[in-house]
Design a protein around this motif. Sequence first.
Motif, PDB file in Angstrom:
ATOM      1  N   GLY A 100      -4.329   2.507   7.239  1.00  0.00           N
ATOM      2  CA  GLY A 100      -5.759   2.697   7.047  1.00  0.00           C
ATOM      3  C   GLY A 100      -6.271   1.882   5.880  1.00  0.00           C
ATOM      4  O   GLY A 100      -7.317   1.222   5.965  1.00  0.00           O
ATOM      5  N   GLY A 101      -5.519   1.887   4.776  1.00  0.00           N
ATOM      6  CA  GLY A 101      -5.926   1.100   3.619  1.00  0.00           C
ATOM      7  C   GLY A 101      -5.875  -0.390   3.901  1.00  0.00           C
ATOM      8  O   GLY A 101      -6.784  -1.138   3.522  1.00  0.00           O
ATOM      9  N   TRP A 102      -4.830  -0.814   4.598  1.00  0.00           N
ATOM     10  CA  TRP A 102      -4.740  -2.231   4.914  1.00  0.00           C
ATOM     11  C   TRP A 102      -5.831  -2.666   5.895  1.00  0.00           C
ATOM     12  O   TRP A 102      -6.354  -3.766   5.824  1.00  0.00           O
ATOM     13  CB  TRP A 102      -3.358  -2.564   5.499  1.00  0.00           C
ATOM     14  N   ILE A 144       3.871   1.971   4.831  1.00  0.00           N
ATOM     15  CA  ILE A 144       2.640   1.214   4.645  1.00  0.00           C
ATOM     16  C   ILE A 144       1.448   2.095   5.005  1.00  0.00           C
ATOM     17  O   ILE A 144       1.506   2.923   5.918  1.00  0.00           O
ATOM     18  CB  ILE A 144       2.641  -0.069   5.516  1.00  0.00           C
ATOM     19  N   ASP A 145       0.384   1.952   4.286  1.00  0.00           N
ATOM     20  CA  ASP A 145      -0.859   2.683   4.538  1.00  0.00           C
ATOM     21  C   ASP A 145      -1.727   1.807   5.438  1.00  0.00           C
ATOM     22  O   ASP A 145      -2.458   0.936   4.967  1.00  0.00           O
ATOM     23  CB  ASP A 145      -1.550   2.976   3.204  1.00  0.00           C
ATOM     24  N   GLY A 186       0.824  -1.213   0.000  1.00  0.00           N
ATOM     25  CA  GLY A 186       0.000   0.000   0.000  1.00  0.00           C
ATOM     26  C   GLY A 186       0.853   1.257   0.000  1.00  0.00           C
ATOM     27  O   GLY A 186       2.060   1.225  -0.198  1.00  0.00           O
ATOM     28  N   HIS A 187       0.204   2.431   0.266  1.00  0.00           N
ATOM     29  CA  HIS A 187       0.882   3.717   0.242  1.00  0.00           C
ATOM     30  C   HIS A 187       0.969   4.285   1.639  1.00  0.00           C
ATOM     31  O   HIS A 187       0.096   4.064   2.480  1.00  0.00           O
ATOM     32  CB  HIS A 187       0.122   4.710  -0.666  1.00  0.00           C
ATOM     33  N   ARG A 188       1.984   5.072   1.884  1.00  0.00           N
ATOM     34  CA  ARG A 188       2.206   5.642   3.216  1.00  0.00           C
ATOM     35  C   ARG A 188       1.244   6.803   3.443  1.00  0.00           C
ATOM     36  O   ARG A 188       1.227   7.768   2.686  1.00  0.00           O
ATOM     37  CB  ARG A 188       3.652   6.116   3.331  1.00  0.00           C
ATOM     38  N   VAL A 189       0.451   6.751   4.513  1.00  0.00           N
ATOM     39  CA  VAL A 189      -0.411   7.878   4.889  1.00  0.00           C
ATOM     40  C   VAL A 189      -0.314   8.157   6.382  1.00  0.00           C
ATOM     41  O   VAL A 189      -0.827   9.150   6.861  1.00  0.00           O
ATOM     42  CB  VAL A 189      -1.899   7.592   4.531  1.00  0.00           C
ATOM     43  N   ASP A 190       0.338   7.215   7.158  1.00  0.00           N
ATOM     44  CA  ASP A 190       0.420   7.326   8.612  1.00  0.00           C
ATOM     45  C   ASP A 190       1.867   7.540   8.990  1.00  0.00           C
ATOM     46  O   ASP A 190       2.713   6.705   8.730  1.00  0.00           O
ATOM     47  CB  ASP A 190      -0.116   6.033   9.260  1.00  0.00           C
ATOM     48  N   THR A 191       2.160   8.662   9.596  1.00  0.00           N
ATOM     49  CA  THR A 191       3.554   8.953   9.926  1.00  0.00           C
ATOM     50  C   THR A 191       4.112   8.004  10.974  1.00  0.00           C
ATOM     51  O   THR A 191       5.318   7.848  11.096  1.00  0.00           O
ATOM     52  CB  THR A 191       3.675  10.388  10.463  1.00  0.00           C
TER      53      THR A 191
END
Length: 489
Positions: free
Chosen positions: A17-19, A14-15, A4-9
């Motif tokens: 929330g998406g996972w 890894i994202d 996934g994409h990084r959205v959580d510092t």
Amino acid sequence: MAQGHRVDTDAPGIDLGGWRRLVDGLREAVVVLDPDDTIALVNHAATELYPTLAPGLPLTAPGRRQALGDGWTACYLDDPATWDTAFLDEALRRLSAATDRAATLTAIVELGLAHLADQCAVIVPALRGRVEWWYGAKGAGEVVRGRTTRQSAGVVTGLLDVLDGVVRHAEFGRESTPDLPVDFGEPGSAHAVPLIIGGTSLGALVLVRRVPREPFTDVEVESIRRYGDHAARALEAAIRHGEQARVVEVLRADLLPSPLPEVPGALLAAAYHPAARRTEVGGDFYDVHVRQDGTATFVLGDVCGNGLEAAVHSGRVRRSLHTLLLVEQRPAQLLYLLNAALVAAGSKLFTTLVVGTIVQLDDGGLRLTVSSGGHPPPILLHAGGTVEEVVARGGIVGVLSDVRFQSTSVVVKPGETLLMYTDGITEARAESDREELFGEDRLQAVLRECTGLRAEAAVDTVRRAVFDWLGPSEHDDITLLAIQAAPTG
């Protein structure tokens, strides 16, 4: 899964929330682990299977791992019910096939190594304040066994409490004793459960997982407990089976014919083939008792029926005769006393038998005095190849109080043979025609072929003829006893 994409510092690479949205929608139990192998996400299916799993904790459930990248891992968790059931089903099959104690203990250790641990030991009580251990380790070859004192085993704190069934589970680590082969390893890597049946502990099952493998999970510890229950039942059954087998062996030894003694001037031979091949005992019997003066008493008999009940009754008849010989040696009088004793004891089975005495004559021959209790008459094979029946009439023994017995005497010259047999010989059914019996005529014909043979060879010739006639078919108890006057020259 794709990365996934990084959205959580707080979760680089890894994202979460998406996972979270993705794994929550899966029916399969999944957790996501961070690079430190700590739980970051737990989906609903995983929570239902393993309620104790939570973010921030180490993973304590088995499963199949898949890398997500940057050190992150998804773990598809095993359903504990499915895994546990498959393992225990195999354990039941394997343990039920082991009937003796040693095979059962070996199987318990081998199954523990195959499914639960790197080391496995079963520790059981032994005599004189000792314990016996059965131990195996992966890659170490066969299961080994040994003994040590309870005091030595007690060096491992809590082990004796498990062995005695005081506690239902114990966890070890960093404790060992040179008298036990188990390396208890790091804390939490060793678990033990008692093998309990009906409140009585039969021993302890010890399982060890070596570092650097993960400690046992809660699910695996529960599986160890359940496996211990199966192992206890199997061990209890094996112990009980072994005790029964020892009892049967002792009783069977008392029911088997005794070795034939040496009788002055006589050659003896016998064959004994019970119908119950598994127990090797039946209703047929024979005995020869030698007295200090060189004379002897012989008996060959057949209890109605076959199998264990007939064998037990034949043992009763043999013991009664042995006792009666202390006060009476005359064959007919022996049968009167035996019949009275069996009737008084409430005998339910009748017996036919031949009883006789052996006296050596000055010319090397034998004088045989014979009485019969409803038994087929013995056959005398003369030196010239002729045969004759030695008839002494009498009723069956052990049922009626009003019976009569006669005696007759016959001289057996050197080289001549008297053959006694049970009706399993004459009533043997042909393999090719189950209605056709071996019969007395065929028996006498085979015996004529034994002219000039020593007693042992004559018995073997008759025995082989009967079994050739039978083929692989079932048969009644078959017994032969031959008395031959020792050939001269």
